[in-house]
Write a protein that holds these residues in place. Structure first.
Motif, PDB file in Angstrom:
ATOM      1  N   THR A 100       0.822  -1.219   0.000  1.00 49.56           N
ATOM      2  CA  THR A 100       0.000   0.000   0.000  1.00 49.56           C
ATOM      3  C   THR A 100       0.853   1.264   0.000  1.00 49.56           C
ATOM      4  O   THR A 100       0.339   2.349  -0.222  1.00 49.56           O
ATOM      5  CB  THR A 100      -0.913   0.055   1.244  1.00 49.56           C
ATOM      6  N   GLY A 101       2.141   1.111   0.303  1.00 51.27           N
ATOM      7  CA  GLY A 101       3.027   2.267   0.378  1.00 51.27           C
ATOM      8  C   GLY A 101       2.920   3.029   1.686  1.00 51.27           C
ATOM      9  O   GLY A 101       3.445   4.127   1.822  1.00 51.27           O
ATOM     10  N   ARG A 102       2.251   2.448   2.669  1.00 52.45           N
ATOM     11  CA  ARG A 102       2.105   3.126   3.962  1.00 52.45           C
ATOM     12  C   ARG A 102       3.431   3.197   4.690  1.00 52.45           C
ATOM     13  O   ARG A 102       4.236   2.275   4.661  1.00 52.45           O
ATOM     14  CB  ARG A 102       1.104   2.394   4.852  1.00 52.45           C
ATOM     15  N   ILE A 103       3.602   4.307   5.378  1.00 49.46           N
ATOM     16  CA  ILE A 103       4.783   4.509   6.221  1.00 49.46           C
ATOM     17  C   ILE A 103       4.275   4.738   7.636  1.00 49.46           C
ATOM     18  O   ILE A 103       3.437   5.604   7.878  1.00 49.46           O
ATOM     19  CB  ILE A 103       5.602   5.716   5.728  1.00 49.46           C
ATOM     20  N   TYR A 104       4.760   3.935   8.558  1.00 50.38           N
ATOM     21  CA  TYR A 104       4.345   3.992   9.959  1.00 50.38           C
ATOM     22  C   TYR A 104       5.435   4.703  10.748  1.00 50.38           C
ATOM     23  O   TYR A 104       6.554   4.216  10.830  1.00 50.38           O
ATOM     24  CB  TYR A 104       4.154   2.579  10.522  1.00 50.38           C
ATOM     25  N   LEU A 113       1.318   5.058  16.766  1.00 44.80           N
ATOM     26  CA  LEU A 113       1.892   5.000  15.422  1.00 44.80           C
ATOM     27  C   LEU A 113       1.140   6.026  14.582  1.00 44.80           C
ATOM     28  O   LEU A 113      -0.080   6.157  14.694  1.00 44.80           O
ATOM     29  CB  LEU A 113       1.694   3.622  14.783  1.00 44.80           C
ATOM     30  N   ILE A 114       1.855   6.736  13.737  1.00 50.51           N
ATOM     31  CA  ILE A 114       1.244   7.744  12.879  1.00 50.51           C
ATOM     32  C   ILE A 114       1.327   7.251  11.439  1.00 50.51           C
ATOM     33  O   ILE A 114       2.410   6.913  10.948  1.00 50.51           O
ATOM     34  CB  ILE A 114       1.965   9.107  12.996  1.00 50.51           C
ATOM     35  N   ILE A 115       0.171   7.214  10.770  1.00 51.29           N
ATOM     36  CA  ILE A 115       0.104   6.859   9.352  1.00 51.29           C
ATOM     37  C   ILE A 115      -0.580   8.030   8.656  1.00 51.29           C
ATOM     38  O   ILE A 115      -1.758   8.299   8.907  1.00 51.29           O
ATOM     39  CB  ILE A 115      -0.701   5.571   9.123  1.00 51.29           C
ATOM     40  N   LYS A 116       0.163   8.722   7.806  1.00 58.33           N
ATOM     41  CA  LYS A 116      -0.322   9.957   7.180  1.00 58.33           C
ATOM     42  C   LYS A 116      -0.804  10.904   8.275  1.00 58.33           C
ATOM     43  O   LYS A 116      -0.041  11.320   9.109  1.00 58.33           O
ATOM     44  CB  LYS A 116      -1.397   9.674   6.130  1.00 58.33           C
ATOM     45  N   GLN A 117      -2.105  11.217   8.304  1.00 62.73           N
ATOM     46  CA  GLN A 117      -2.646  12.140   9.313  1.00 62.73           C
ATOM     47  C   GLN A 117      -3.303  11.403  10.485  1.00 62.73           C
ATOM     48  O   GLN A 117      -3.788  12.035  11.411  1.00 62.73           O
ATOM     49  CB  GLN A 117      -3.698  13.069   8.678  1.00 62.73           C
ATOM     50  N   SER A 118      -3.340  10.063  10.435  1.00 59.96           N
ATOM     51  CA  SER A 118      -4.045   9.277  11.444  1.00 59.96           C
ATOM     52  C   SER A 118      -3.116   8.780  12.529  1.00 59.96           C
ATOM     53  O   SER A 118      -2.029   8.273  12.255  1.00 59.96           O
ATOM     54  CB  SER A 118      -4.732   8.088  10.795  1.00 59.96           C
TER      55      SER A 118
END
Length: 124
Positions: A100-104, A113-118
């Motif tokens: 997904t390309g997510r960065i934690y 943990l921060i993922i984008k703005q969440s």
């Protein structure tokens, strides 16, 4: 001579502190995290279960419950479970998931943990 010793000692302490923070961040990652959101069109609850798989590898199970809102009323719940593999990037100090390309990003101060703005709050 004393100044050189002080500089070397300071550098050693700084290097040790950086290594400890890095290790603390990586040690913090395994666990269960939760996030809830609500908007005009729906309500969602996310749970991330992250397990250390050895070395720099981690397994992530994401459980999502979603309820759409139509005409001001909640529709029936929908559930989704997804599994991902991620790797700890030592230089960037983050957990990277390739599909997904997510960065934690690890937030030790807020136990999250921060993922984008969440922000996903760690509960275990």
């Amino acid at each position: 001579m004393k100044a050189t010793f002080k500089i070397m000692a300071t550098c050693l302490l700084f290097a040790t502190a950086c290594q400890n923070e890095s290790k603390n961040k990586q040690d913090f990652i395994p666990g269960t995290y939760v996030h809830s959101s609500k908007g005009e069109y729906g309500v969602a609850d996310d749970t991330l279960i992250i397990q250390h798989a050895g070395g720099t590898s981690y397994q992530i199970k994401q459980r999502t419950t979603y309820q759409a809102i139509r005409d001001g009323k909640l529709l029936p719940k929908k559930h989704k479970v997804q599994n991902y593999d991620a790797a700890w990037d030592e230089t960037k100090q983050e957990l990277d998931e390739a599909i997904t390309g997510r960065i934690y990003h690890v937030d030790l101060k807020n136990n999250a943990l921060i993922i984008k703005q969440s922000s996903y709050r760690k509960i275990r």
